[in-house]
Design a protein around this motif. Structure first.
Motif, PDB file in Angstrom:
ATOM      1  N   ARG A 179       5.159  -0.499  15.831  1.00  0.00           N
ATOM      2  CA  ARG A 179       3.922  -0.176  15.117  1.00  0.00           C
ATOM      3  C   ARG A 179       4.220  -0.162  13.626  1.00  0.00           C
ATOM      4  NH1 ARG A 179       4.719   5.492  14.795  1.00  0.00           N
ATOM      5  NH2 ARG A 179       5.880   6.298  16.584  1.00  0.00           N
ATOM      6  N   GLN A 180       3.233  -0.573  12.855  1.00  0.00           N
ATOM      7  CA  GLN A 180       3.435  -0.697  11.421  1.00  0.00           C
ATOM      8  C   GLN A 180       3.326   0.663  10.744  1.00  0.00           C
ATOM      9  OE1 GLN A 180       1.121  -3.808   9.693  1.00  0.00           O
ATOM     10  NE2 GLN A 180       1.946  -3.536   7.635  1.00  0.00           N
ATOM     11  N   VAL A 181       4.225   0.921   9.793  1.00  0.00           N
ATOM     12  CA  VAL A 181       4.198   2.149   9.005  1.00  0.00           C
ATOM     13  C   VAL A 181       3.257   1.927   7.825  1.00  0.00           C
ATOM     14  CG1 VAL A 181       5.562   3.783   7.649  1.00  0.00           C
ATOM     15  CG2 VAL A 181       6.567   2.680   9.661  1.00  0.00           C
ATOM     16  N   SER A 182       2.293   2.815   7.653  1.00  0.00           N
ATOM     17  CA  SER A 182       1.297   2.598   6.601  1.00  0.00           C
ATOM     18  C   SER A 182       1.084   3.802   5.698  1.00  0.00           C
ATOM     19  CB  SER A 182      -0.048   2.203   7.229  1.00  0.00           C
ATOM     20  OG  SER A 182      -0.491   3.206   8.126  1.00  0.00           O
ATOM     21  N   ASN A 183       1.671   4.956   6.033  1.00  0.00           N
ATOM     22  CA  ASN A 183       1.388   6.165   5.246  1.00  0.00           C
ATOM     23  C   ASN A 183       2.353   6.329   4.073  1.00  0.00           C
ATOM     24  OD1 ASN A 183       3.480   6.619   7.030  1.00  0.00           O
ATOM     25  ND2 ASN A 183       3.050   8.805   7.258  1.00  0.00           N
ATOM     26  N   PHE A 184       2.407   5.293   3.224  1.00  0.00           N
ATOM     27  CA  PHE A 184       3.182   5.366   1.990  1.00  0.00           C
ATOM     28  C   PHE A 184       2.519   4.466   0.955  1.00  0.00           C
ATOM     29  CE2 PHE A 184       4.957   1.766   4.266  1.00  0.00           C
ATOM     30  CZ  PHE A 184       5.177   0.822   3.287  1.00  0.00           C
ATOM     31  N   ASP A 185       2.874   4.660  -0.300  1.00  0.00           N
ATOM     32  CA  ASP A 185       2.310   3.876  -1.396  1.00  0.00           C
ATOM     33  C   ASP A 185       3.117   2.585  -1.547  1.00  0.00           C
ATOM     34  OD1 ASP A 185       1.356   2.767  -3.708  1.00  0.00           O
ATOM     35  OD2 ASP A 185       1.713   4.520  -4.979  1.00  0.00           O
ATOM     36  N   GLU A 199       7.915   9.890   9.556  1.00  0.00           N
ATOM     37  CA  GLU A 199       7.603   8.459   9.641  1.00  0.00           C
ATOM     38  C   GLU A 199       7.052   7.929   8.323  1.00  0.00           C
ATOM     39  OE1 GLU A 199       5.280   7.470  13.062  1.00  0.00           O
ATOM     40  OE2 GLU A 199       6.833   8.121  14.471  1.00  0.00           O
ATOM     41  N   THR A 200       7.722   8.293   7.245  1.00  0.00           N
ATOM     42  CA  THR A 200       7.338   7.802   5.928  1.00  0.00           C
ATOM     43  C   THR A 200       8.523   7.918   4.979  1.00  0.00           C
ATOM     44  OG1 THR A 200       5.652   7.912   4.197  1.00  0.00           O
ATOM     45  CG2 THR A 200       6.528  10.007   5.000  1.00  0.00           C
ATOM     46  N   PHE A 201       8.377   7.318   3.804  1.00  0.00           N
ATOM     47  CA  PHE A 201       9.396   7.435   2.767  1.00  0.00           C
ATOM     48  C   PHE A 201       9.217   8.770   2.049  1.00  0.00           C
ATOM     49  CE2 PHE A 201       8.888   2.895   3.422  1.00  0.00           C
ATOM     50  CZ  PHE A 201      10.202   2.457   3.487  1.00  0.00           C
ATOM     51  N   THR A 202      10.255   9.576   2.039  1.00  0.00           N
ATOM     52  CA  THR A 202      10.181  10.865   1.352  1.00  0.00           C
ATOM     53  C   THR A 202      10.671  10.766  -0.085  1.00  0.00           C
ATOM     54  OG1 THR A 202      12.350  11.436   2.276  1.00  0.00           O
ATOM     55  CG2 THR A 202      10.399  12.198   3.474  1.00  0.00           C
ATOM     56  N   ARG A 203      11.457   9.736  -0.390  1.00  0.00           N
ATOM     57  CA  ARG A 203      11.860   9.477  -1.775  1.00  0.00           C
ATOM     58  C   ARG A 203      11.868   7.972  -1.999  1.00  0.00           C
ATOM     59  NH1 ARG A 203      17.031  12.317  -3.935  1.00  0.00           N
ATOM     60  NH2 ARG A 203      16.067  11.547  -5.852  1.00  0.00           N
ATOM     61  N   TYR A 244       8.859 -12.533   0.287  1.00  0.00           N
ATOM     62  CA  TYR A 244       9.322 -11.176   0.568  1.00  0.00           C
ATOM     63  C   TYR A 244       8.261 -10.421   1.360  1.00  0.00           C
ATOM     64  CZ  TYR A 244      13.431 -11.716  -2.342  1.00  0.00           C
ATOM     65  OH  TYR A 244      14.638 -12.127  -2.835  1.00  0.00           O
ATOM     66  N   LEU A 245       8.712  -9.697   2.381  1.00  0.00           N
ATOM     67  CA  LEU A 245       7.801  -9.008   3.287  1.00  0.00           C
ATOM     68  C   LEU A 245       7.729  -7.526   2.938  1.00  0.00           C
ATOM     69  CD1 LEU A 245       8.959 -10.792   6.543  1.00  0.00           C
ATOM     70  CD2 LEU A 245       6.786 -11.121   5.354  1.00  0.00           C
ATOM     71  N   ALA A 246       6.518  -7.068   2.630  1.00  0.00           N
ATOM     72  CA  ALA A 246       6.323  -5.673   2.246  1.00  0.00           C
ATOM     73  C   ALA A 246       6.049  -4.773   3.444  1.00  0.00           C
ATOM     74  CB  ALA A 246       5.163  -5.569   1.253  1.00  0.00           C
ATOM     75  N   SER A 247       5.728  -5.360   4.590  1.00  0.00           N
ATOM     76  CA  SER A 247       5.396  -4.540   5.757  1.00  0.00           C
ATOM     77  C   SER A 247       6.641  -3.843   6.290  1.00  0.00           C
ATOM     78  CB  SER A 247       4.762  -5.397   6.856  1.00  0.00           C
ATOM     79  OG  SER A 247       5.665  -6.388   7.306  1.00  0.00           O
ATOM     80  N   VAL A 248       6.458  -2.611   6.739  1.00  0.00           N
ATOM     81  CA  VAL A 248       7.528  -1.786   7.292  1.00  0.00           C
ATOM     82  C   VAL A 248       7.133  -1.419   8.717  1.00  0.00           C
ATOM     83  CG1 VAL A 248       8.835   0.360   7.039  1.00  0.00           C
ATOM     84  CG2 VAL A 248       8.065  -0.883   5.000  1.00  0.00           C
TER      85      VAL A 248
END
Length: 355
Positions: free
Chosen positions: A87-93, A145-149, A72-76
């Protein structure tokens, strides 16, 4: 048209040799050339299946899926049309965003704040006896450019479900499969958590549990649900209608050829508002065949009978292809498996289809 992931060999049951991203220009009818830009570089993490692509504000979100080893790939990732690159999204937990595959994704229209978002719901993580079906959904904001929920609740965890927008603020989650098999649940999202769709004080449920059904919003606001697979993997030749009141009923079906029995079909609309099912696959629970048949679905004036009209077939048997609606009308169909022989054969063709 942006194409990401997918397999080039092995067929639907055992996909192999995953494909790099491509851009197809329907005007020039050329791949990897859009405004004289070359294809975006293919990071190894972009090679995946079971993922979703969702667009908004000139960007495309790539989420979920597994690599060729089944990991399973966790990269977004985000693809920006303006930049012509991923470009990779990185500003989330990462601990709050569980990797998954076979989930549903739906781009939402601009809400009260004018921002475009994408809703990602359900899916499966793990395999075999370790498979789990997260009862959660995520909300991604294209502006931030991040998950808000990251913890939107669902009453029934499932994969291979329909996610259908009724308007900019209401979304239905329909059918799917869970650990015990296909499910009947129908839930609605209205900005907070998913809740069972109310049908006169009772939760709305499908008459038949369906994994991978085809779902379409009709002109009268009702939802047509057709096909999918039962507990044994056999294709269902029935349909159901979810009314705006939440009640669910099964219309009488005029379908002597059993054309409703399919899954993985291309879902299109013609100028008259009819729902078009093109290709897909049909199974009797033991074997599966790809289809080239095309049918148009519509309800009669009373809404009690579903009419199934046969249209000219596709040039090839085709399942699990990508479809893109063009601004000027018609659709582009690309990729997919185009042969029901042993293992299937990956298609490199792009077709223009005008229902």
């Amino acid at each position: 048209m942006l194409l990401v992931g997918g397999a080039q060999q092995g067929g639907p049951a055992a996909p192999a040799i995953f494909a790099p991203p491509e851009i197809y220009d329907p005007v020039r009818q050329r791949a990897c050339s859009l405004a004289d830009d070359t294809c975006p570089a293919a990071d190894i993490d972009l090679l995946r299946i079971g993922h979703s692509l969702s667009g908004g504000d000139g960007k495309v979100l790539l989420f979920g899926g597994v690599d060729e080893g089944g990991n399973y790939l966790a990269s977004v990732w985000l693809y920006s049309a303006a930049e012509g690159a991923f470009r990779q999204v990185s500003n989330f937990d990462p601990g709050q965003v569980e990797p998954r595959r076979d989930h549903a994704a739906l781009s939402l229209g601009s809400g009260d704040n004018g921002r475009r978002q994408v809703l990602l719901a359900g899916g499966v993580t793990g395999s075999g006896q370790q498979a789990r079906f997260p009862a959660s959904a995520l909300l991604f904001d294209f502006t931030a450019e991040t998950f808000t929920r990251t913890s939107i609740g669902m009453t029934a965890g499932r994969a291979d479900l329909c996610l259908l927008g009724l308007d900019t603020s209401r979304v239905l989650a329909i059918g799917g499969r869970a650990e015990a098999g296909p499910v009947k649940a129908v839930e609605i999202f209205q900005g907070q958590d998913f809740q069972p769709l109310d049908a006169g004080g009772e939760p709305a449920v499908l008459a038949r549990a369906r994994s991978g059904p085809q779902c379409a919003l009709l002109d009268n606001g009702a939802v047509l649900v057709s096909g999918g697979a039962d507990t044994f993997g056999a294709s269902l030749a029935t349909a159901e209608v979810i009314e705006t009141s939440g009640s669910v009923y099964q219309p009488e079906v005029e379908d002597p050829g059993g054309e409703l029995a399919r899954r993985g079909a291309l879902l299109l609309r013609d100028e008259g508002g009819r729902v078009i099912l093109a290709g897909g696959s049909r199974s009797d629970g033991f074997g599966e065949e790809a289809l080239d048949s095309v049918v148009a679905l519509s309800l009669d004036d009373d809404g009690q009978k579903l009419l199934v009209d046969t249209l000219p077939p596709l040039p090839h048997r085709l399942q699990e292809a990508a479809v893109c609606e063009l601004p000027g009308g018609g659709y582009l169909l690309s990729g997919g498996w185009n042969d029901d022989g042993p293992g299937g054969r990956a298609s490199a063709e792009v077709w223009y289809y005008q229902p």
